[in-house]
Write an enzyme that holds these catalytic residues in place. Structure first.
Site, mmCIF file in Angstrom:
data_model
loop_
_atom_site.group_PDB
_atom_site.id
_atom_site.type_symbol
_atom_site.label_atom_id
_atom_site.label_comp_id
_atom_site.label_asym_id
_atom_site.label_seq_id
_atom_site.Cartn_x
_atom_site.Cartn_y
_atom_site.Cartn_z
ATOM 1 N N LYS A 64 110.117 -61.040 0.724
ATOM 2 C CA LYS A 64 111.165 -60.315 0.652
ATOM 3 C C LYS A 64 112.343 -60.540 -0.415
ATOM 4 O O LYS A 64 112.565 -60.323 -1.775
ATOM 5 C CB LYS A 64 111.784 -59.977 1.904
ATOM 6 C CG LYS A 64 110.561 -59.310 2.689
ATOM 7 C CD LYS A 64 110.161 -57.598 2.510
ATOM 8 C CE LYS A 64 108.629 -58.054 3.626
ATOM 9 N NZ LYS A 64 109.067 -57.353 4.798
ATOM 10 N N ASP A 86 114.003 -62.138 13.524
ATOM 11 C CA ASP A 86 113.106 -62.386 12.941
ATOM 12 C C ASP A 86 114.769 -61.747 11.364
ATOM 13 O O ASP A 86 114.782 -61.151 11.380
ATOM 14 C CB ASP A 86 112.544 -61.254 13.065
ATOM 15 C CG ASP A 86 111.525 -60.982 11.097
ATOM 16 O OD1 ASP A 86 111.641 -61.074 10.385
ATOM 17 O OD2 ASP A 86 110.321 -59.187 11.831
ATOM 18 N N TRP A 143 109.900 -53.292 12.628
ATOM 19 C CA TRP A 143 109.090 -54.976 13.156
ATOM 20 C C TRP A 143 109.339 -55.078 14.889
ATOM 21 O O TRP A 143 108.745 -56.085 14.809
ATOM 22 C CB TRP A 143 110.119 -55.163 12.025
ATOM 23 C CG TRP A 143 109.155 -55.006 11.034
ATOM 24 C CD1 TRP A 143 110.288 -54.510 9.442
ATOM 25 C CD2 TRP A 143 107.864 -54.775 10.317
ATOM 26 N NE1 TRP A 143 109.292 -54.375 8.062
ATOM 27 C CE2 TRP A 143 107.875 -54.587 8.893
ATOM 28 C CE3 TRP A 143 106.916 -55.362 10.763
ATOM 29 C CZ2 TRP A 143 106.673 -54.258 7.747
ATOM 30 C CZ3 TRP A 143 105.400 -55.455 9.956
ATOM 31 C CH2 TRP A 143 105.649 -54.844 9.057
HETATM 32 C C1 LIG Z 1 108.172 -57.433 5.854
HETATM 33 C C2 LIG Z 1 108.216 -57.244 7.322
HETATM 34 C C3 LIG Z 1 107.448 -58.211 7.987
HETATM 35 C C4 LIG Z 1 106.483 -58.081 7.876
HETATM 36 O O1 LIG Z 1 106.001 -59.192 7.178
HETATM 37 P P1 LIG Z 1 104.173 -59.924 7.047
HETATM 38 O O2 LIG Z 1 104.385 -60.770 5.825
HETATM 39 O O3 LIG Z 1 103.632 -58.531 6.055
HETATM 40 O O4 LIG Z 1 103.827 -59.627 8.316
HETATM 41 C C5 LIG Z 1 107.946 -58.496 9.574
HETATM 42 N N1 LIG Z 1 109.540 -58.442 9.516
HETATM 43 C C6 LIG Z 1 110.180 -57.661 8.228
HETATM 44 C C7 LIG Z 1 111.847 -57.463 9.291
HETATM 45 C C8 LIG Z 1 109.817 -57.614 7.719
HETATM 46 O O5 LIG Z 1 110.892 -56.826 6.691
#
Ligand SMILES: *Cc1c(COP(=O)(O)O)cnc(C)c1O
Length: 361
Positions: free
Chosen positions: A196, A172, A102
């Site tokens: 999540k 993030d 990511w």
């Molecule tokens: C799942 C995830 C993403 C991507 O998320 P989307 O909403 O599917 O774009 C980005 N960063 C992390 C750390 C993730 O776990």
């Protein structure tokens, strides 16, 4: 009706009491005779919902007053581009720590907009550890330093907050959102997809220090301009109303049922420890990441034998432990034990793993 233990990495399990509450209000929200899905985003009822959700984010994370909380859509991946558009606005340099897929995708996106550099990476060992950085790792004139706090796919988490000196920090936090307390004042911006830990898919929450806003690059799409979104109180257009409502219910659950983020953290440590302690003693299963960098949320493990991994995943699924397959890029297994996973779920999984180990020794 029978519910299973869902170890999905995302979208992931939601607290059962939250689903029941949503069900009970589905046809008639608060005596209005309509569902939240059917109401205007400009109505008083929805204003109360979105303002209530923001207040709870602020309360749980103790967000300082000089930060904006924005509810956006597009998934975290859309914001991989929004971040350089909003914040790569001075030297147009940005330093990225590559701790997994990511982070790498965010980095690739930033490279389209300026001089983005990977200052550290753990790709050499399949992202099984968190790369070390010091203040000297970063270019002093970088507009920001970016990293991904919890690496969902590989199961690592930064055990430290990188020291970036005066350079703004952007993180993030998708897969560790509200899983434990976080000192927001150490960051310029944190953001994450909600699917999540805090809501169904379709919502991104951004917490940004006010002085970071207002200098988006001219080509920034209006919808991705954080200043515009903050000024409009996340209502520039129609937001994902029902998801924001679900988010508010989850935030209420964290506050009232769990008792806040300190209690959430204790519960998450207890859950993860049940699994890690077993992995450390098992002769069949082993964890795949360096112990000091282990995630509380995503726990990858392997047997070392692909066929046995597949057999385990299939038998676990039949026994009511679903979505244990590892990410397609790494294989093996991964148990995601986000906030909503009860302690009994982690214990039941370990009991099942012990039985499988005994039968397959
Ligand atoms: C799942 C995830 C993403 C991507 O998320 P989307 O909403 O599917 O774009 C980005 N960063 C992390 C750390 C993730 O776990």
């Amino acid at each position: 009706m029978s519910r299973v233990y869902n170890f999905s990495a995302g979208p992931s399990a939601l607290p059962e009491s939250v689903l029941k509450k949503a069900q009970s209000e589905l046809l008639d929200y608060n005596g209005l005779g309509i569902s939240v899905m059917e109401m205007s985003h400009r109505s008083q009822a929805f204003t109360d919902i979105i303002e209530g959700a923001e207040a709870l984010v602020r309360e749980l994370y103790k967000v300082p007053d000089n930060y904006k909380v924005i509810f956006a859509s597009g998934g975290a991946s859309t914001h991989f581009a929004a971040i350089p558009l909003n914040f790569m606005n001075g030297s147009r340099k940005a330093d990225y720590i590559i701790s997994g897929r990511w982070a790498n995708m965010a980095f690739k996106e930033a490279q389209k907009y300026g001089d983005a550099v990977a200052v550290a990476s753990s790709e050499d060992k399949m992202y099984s550890y968190i790369p070390e950085t010091t203040r000297e790792s970063f270019r002093p004139d970088a507009d920001y330093v970016y990293y991904c706090m919890n690496n969902t796919i590989y199961g690592t988490k930064f055990p430290y907050i990188p020291d970036t000196g005066d350079i703004p920090h952007i993180a993030d936090i998708s897969s560790c959102f509200l899983s434990e307390p976080l000192d927001i004042s150490k960051f310029a911006v944190v953001y994450g997809g909600a699917q999540k830990n805090v809501a169904p898919a379709g919502l991104v929450i951004i917490i940004a220090r006010e002085d970071m806003l207002g200098n988006a690059r001219p080509e920034t799409p209006t919808m991705l301009n954080y200043q515009i979104q903050a000024d409009a109180k996340s209502l520039y257009n129609t937001p994902p109303c029902f998801i924001i409502y679900m988010c508010k219910l989850v935030l209420e659950w964290i506050k009232n049922d769990i008792g806040g983020l300190e209690a959430m953290k204790e519960r998450n440590i207890e859950k993860a420890s049940i699994i890690y302690d077993y992995l450390d003693s098992s002769k069949l299963f082993k964890g795949t990441v360096e112990k000091k960098d282990r995630s509380l949320m995503n726990i990858p493990f392997v047997t070392g034998d692909k066929e046995l991994d597949a057999k385990f995943i299939a038998e676990a699924s039949k026994a009511g432990f679903i979505n244990l397959k590892g990410h397609k890029t790494v294989g093996g297994m991964r148990a995601s034990v986000y906030n909503a996973m009860p302690i009994e779920g982690a214990q039941a999984l370990v009991d099942f793993m012990k039985k499988f180990e005994a039968e397959n020794a």
